[in-house]
Design a protein around this motif. Structure first.
Motif, PDB file in Angstrom:
ATOM      1  N   GLN A   3       3.680   4.953   9.219  1.00 32.46           N
ATOM      2  CA  GLN A   3       2.712   3.958   8.803  1.00 32.46           C
ATOM      3  C   GLN A   3       3.456   2.687   8.444  1.00 32.46           C
ATOM      4  O   GLN A   3       4.593   2.719   8.016  1.00 32.46           O
ATOM      5  CB  GLN A   3       1.927   4.457   7.597  1.00 32.46           C
ATOM      6  N   LEU A   9      -5.431   0.523   4.439  1.00 29.34           N
ATOM      7  CA  LEU A   9      -5.346   1.567   3.429  1.00 29.34           C
ATOM      8  C   LEU A   9      -6.723   2.065   3.050  1.00 29.34           C
ATOM      9  O   LEU A   9      -7.697   1.309   3.034  1.00 29.34           O
ATOM     10  CB  LEU A   9      -4.635   1.033   2.183  1.00 29.34           C
ATOM     11  N   TRP A  13      -6.504   4.651  -1.951  1.00 32.61           N
ATOM     12  CA  TRP A  13      -5.073   4.376  -2.133  1.00 32.61           C
ATOM     13  C   TRP A  13      -4.905   3.664  -3.478  1.00 32.61           C
ATOM     14  O   TRP A  13      -5.592   2.681  -3.758  1.00 32.61           O
ATOM     15  CB  TRP A  13      -4.547   3.501  -1.000  1.00 32.61           C
ATOM     16  N   PRO A  20       2.334   2.073   2.464  1.00 34.01           N
ATOM     17  CA  PRO A  20       3.400   2.862   3.095  1.00 34.01           C
ATOM     18  C   PRO A  20       4.108   2.043   4.171  1.00 34.01           C
ATOM     19  O   PRO A  20       3.470   1.326   4.932  1.00 34.01           O
ATOM     20  CB  PRO A  20       2.665   4.045   3.719  1.00 34.01           C
ATOM     21  N   TRP A  25       8.024   0.743  -1.167  1.00 32.74           N
ATOM     22  CA  TRP A  25       6.751   1.392  -1.472  1.00 32.74           C
ATOM     23  C   TRP A  25       6.958   2.735  -2.163  1.00 32.74           C
ATOM     24  O   TRP A  25       6.177   3.110  -3.034  1.00 32.74           O
ATOM     25  CB  TRP A  25       5.881   1.529  -0.222  1.00 32.74           C
ATOM     26  N   GLU A  26       8.030   3.460  -1.798  1.00 30.89           N
ATOM     27  CA  GLU A  26       8.270   4.764  -2.392  1.00 30.89           C
ATOM     28  C   GLU A  26       8.506   4.653  -3.900  1.00 30.89           C
ATOM     29  O   GLU A  26       8.049   5.484  -4.669  1.00 30.89           O
ATOM     30  CB  GLU A  26       9.475   5.464  -1.750  1.00 30.89           C
ATOM     31  N   ASP A 116       0.678  12.549   1.989  1.00 31.67           N
ATOM     32  CA  ASP A 116       0.618  12.406   3.447  1.00 31.67           C
ATOM     33  C   ASP A 116       1.522  11.273   3.920  1.00 31.67           C
ATOM     34  O   ASP A 116       2.236  11.416   4.916  1.00 31.67           O
ATOM     35  CB  ASP A 116      -0.820  12.147   3.909  1.00 31.67           C
ATOM     36  N   ALA A 117       1.503  10.154   3.219  1.00 30.26           N
ATOM     37  CA  ALA A 117       2.333   9.010   3.619  1.00 30.26           C
ATOM     38  C   ALA A 117       3.813   9.334   3.487  1.00 30.26           C
ATOM     39  O   ALA A 117       4.612   8.945   4.348  1.00 30.26           O
ATOM     40  CB  ALA A 117       1.976   7.790   2.775  1.00 30.26           C
ATOM     41  N   ASN A 121       6.316   9.324   6.643  1.00 33.26           N
ATOM     42  CA  ASN A 121       7.449   8.398   6.591  1.00 33.26           C
ATOM     43  C   ASN A 121       8.769   9.089   6.282  1.00 33.26           C
ATOM     44  O   ASN A 121       9.738   8.444   5.942  1.00 33.26           O
ATOM     45  CB  ASN A 121       7.178   7.290   5.572  1.00 33.26           C
TER      46      ASN A 121
END
Length: 127
Positions: A3, A9, A13, A20, A25-26, A116-117, A121
């Motif tokens: 993504q 989104l 979200w 993502p 972002w993490e 899921d993201a 990723n």
């Protein structure tokens, strides 16, 4: 295909988490997930190094919170009068529990989306 930040989104979200694929972002996801857990869990470095562990534990934590609120909601009419709680307070409590269930369900959907993201990723491993 990973993504990207330009992906649309879901409304579920979390707004505190960057899209993502975008830079860092993490890190924002980890911060948001940690905020869902009791503060003492911040001391467990495995959650920070392995975000999928953090999402798993947040999901479990939310499942238990949802169960607790459902039990409180289902039993308040039977139990609260004997504790001397006024009917108007019981009605407000029922509304509060209903709002809380909605919020917890929204948070759970957010955790699922982040999980899921992370998997799409590559579930980064921090050192």
């Amino acid at each position: 295909m990973p993504q990207t930040a330009s992906a649309t989104l879901s409304p579920d979200w979390p707004c505190q988490v960057k899209a993502p694929g975008s830079h860092d972002w993490e890190r924002t996801a980890i911060r948001w997930l940690r905020d869902l857990l009791p503060a003492r869990y911040a001391a467990y470095s495995s959650f920070n190094r392995h975000p999928v562990l953090l999402t798993r534990h947040a999901r479990i934590q939310l499942q238990h919170e949802i169960r607790a609120v459902r039990v409180a909601l289902e039993t308040c009419r039977a139990e609260l009068p004997s504790l001397g709680v006024a009917e108007s307070v019981i009605e407000n409590t029922i509304r509060m529990y209903a709002v809380e269930l909605d919020q917890l369900a929204r948070l759970a959907r957010g955790v699922r989306l982040i999980t899921d993201a992370l998997l799409v990723n590559g579930a980064p491993r921090r050192r």
